[in-house]
Design an enzyme around this catalytic site. Structure first.
Site, short mmCIF file in Angstrom:
data_model
loop_
_atom_site.label_atom_id
_atom_site.label_comp_id
_atom_site.label_asym_id
_atom_site.label_seq_id
_atom_site.Cartn_x
_atom_site.Cartn_y
_atom_site.Cartn_z
N CYS A 78 0.84 -1.20 0.00
CA CYS A 78 0.00 0.00 0.00
C CYS A 78 0.88 1.26 0.00
CB CYS A 78 -0.97 -0.03 1.17
SG CYS A 78 -2.31 1.19 0.99
N HIS A 84 -3.84 -4.88 -0.21
CA HIS A 84 -3.48 -5.37 1.12
C HIS A 84 -3.57 -6.89 1.17
CE1 HIS A 84 -3.26 -1.59 3.38
NE2 HIS A 84 -4.16 -1.15 2.52
N GLU A 120 -2.54 -8.79 3.43
CA GLU A 120 -2.84 -9.22 4.80
C GLU A 120 -4.32 -9.09 5.14
OE1 GLU A 120 -1.65 -6.40 3.88
OE2 GLU A 120 -2.32 -4.79 5.21
#
Lengths: 205, 258
Positions: free
Chosen positions: A81, A186, A188
């Site tokens: 990001c 993202h 994650e």
């Protein structure tokens, strides 16, 4: 050891959570120069504004350490990001130069008013893989990931484009050069899709 | 064509438990929030919104221990709102794994915090929650402090003000529809979505997958959040934490994928 760089800019906890979920215990969140210098792999996360990100890296003395990790040691680095955006040359969002490890700059999304497209580009989006690298090994041609960003990469060097996404036109949503990778989305926060990608970074890169 | 609007379970916390309200009152205890998050994680839910509904009322900040436990189980985007009054709290929320912070009371009580939060984290990470209650004449007003304090703002005006302060999206709650499961307030959602350029997440009233479709299409909502819809089953509101599948959303015309 994997070091997730802690420079006060965002989602370090969730990255560590997912890497542990993958089964890797050797991961820490740190900005300690000794830990960073000895890291096998670095993750540069980040949520926030461009200049504040660069200022924080500067304040904690991380800029030369990141550059040495990537350029001199040739070790894997993953920006996520804002962390990806900081790997580029510059961004319309700020005045400070980026780390300059990848050949791109960032510009603000400016969709026409009648397009119905909002800024930031936020949500899950289809992502198309453009190159075969250790990071993308075994991923399917069409994966989806979670995005939140108001600025996107512009890259004149096609050999640096790893993935693309479509939002008011096609933009590079992942870039790479050597062992340096940046992803706009993202991983994650992208369930099993993100888990596959981070697993590749942990095990193959 | 690939289209995937965000459908977001909204989880309410009270005294460490997961609860569901009706019209912002009468919280009913549902269970352990961490278990609920595990279920939503297994269901592949796209995003979660966690709101502590008593933090501001009790004059306290976020329950970081509980929020940390929740974040450890959530591999999807997470937002948090409730009792946030300082930049330090916002910084800690990001550090433990929340992408977005939801501000409501601060919009009116401390707009400088909103500006500072945006400067610190960027627009995309700061959400303005706008809680709206209509009186018996249908006049809509915005409330703060978990629906306790009436403001002089109409929904469209507060939304425009929040956009001016720099927030990246608006979570629009209808207090009247909360927990009723009879559909969103489409006119309200449309009036706000059309008044701002930033995304509006509609919340309040969802009882069916078709309600989601309707608020996205007719209400011009960018995303839809729901509470009861994800935690109750059947006419007698048995507690069942679940979520529609990918194909349910495709069949309902909410997702498109070629």
């Amino acid at each position: 050891m994997i070091v997730i760089l802690d420079y006060g800019m965002g989602n370090v906890g969730s990255i560590q959570n997912m890497i542990r979920k993958i089964g890797c215990r050797d991961v820490i969140i740190s900005r300690d120069p000794i830990a960073v210098e000895n890291a096998d792999k670095l993750i540069l996360p980040g949520v926030g504004a461009f200049d504040m990100g660069m200022e924080s890296l500067e304040r904690f003395g991380l800029i030369p350490l990141i550059r040495a990790h990537a350029l001199e040691k040739g070790r894997p680095l993953l920006g996520i990001c804002l962390g990806m955006q900081l790997l580029g040359e510059r961004s319309e969002e700020g005045n400070l130069p980026g780390l300059g490890l990848l050949p791109f700059r960032c510009v603000r999304f400016a969709p026409p008013a009648d397009s119905g497209l909002k800024v930031p580009h936020m949500g899950w989006d289809r992502t198309y893989i453009q190159a075969d690298t250790p990071l993308t090994a075994g991923l399917e041609a069409k994966e989806r990931y979670y995005y939140v960003h108001s600025y996107h990469a512009v890259c004149e060097d096609p050999s640096a484009v790893l993935m693309t996404c479509d939002y008011d036109g096609t933009f590079p949503s992942a870039l790479y050069h050597g062992s340096v990778y940046g992803v706009q989305f993202h991983p994650e926060k992208s369930h099993l899709y993100g888990m596959k990608l981070l697993k590749n970074f942990v095990e193959r890169c | 064509m690939y289209r995937r609007p965000r459908i977001i379970p909204s989880l309410l916390l009270k005294e460490g438990g997961l609860v569901k309200t009706q019209k912002f009152e009468n919280p009913r205890y549902l269970g352990d929030p961490v278990n609920a998050v595990k279920i939503f994680n297994n269901k592949g839910v796209d995003e979660l919104c966690v709101l502590d509904i008593t933090a501001t009322r009790e004059g306290r900040g976020p329950d970081f221990d509980l929020l940390h436990d929740i974040a450890t189980e959530a591999f999807m985007p997470l937002s948090y709102g409730g009792g946030v009054t300082t930049l330090e709290e916002i910084r800690r929320l990001f550090a433990i794994g929340y992408e977005k912070v939801v501000l409501n009371t601060a919009l009116v009580a401390n707009p400088q915090l909103v500006r500072d939060a945006v400067a610190y984290a960027g627009s995309q990470s700061i959400v303005a929650s706008i809680d709206v209650k209509s009186d018996f004449l249908g006049r809509a007003a915005c409330y703060t402090n978990d629906g306790q304090v009436k403001t002089s703002y109409t929904p469209a005006r507060l939304a425009a003000y929040a956009q001016e302060l720099g927030v990246g999206e608006i979570l629009l709650n209808s207090i009247n529809r909360d927990g009723q499961m009879k559909g969103y307030d489409i006119a309200l959602v449309k009036s706000v979505a059309d008044a701002v350029d930033i995304p509006v997440i509609a919340c309040g009233g969802c009882g069916s997958i078709d309600d989601l479709r309707q608020v996205l299409e007719e209400g011009h909502a960018h995303a839809a959040a729901a509470g009861s819809f994800f935690v109750y089953y059947g006419r007698n509101k048995a507690i069942l934490i679940t979520a529609p599948t990918e194909s349910d959303y495709l069949n309902a015309g909410i997702y498109e994928d070629d």
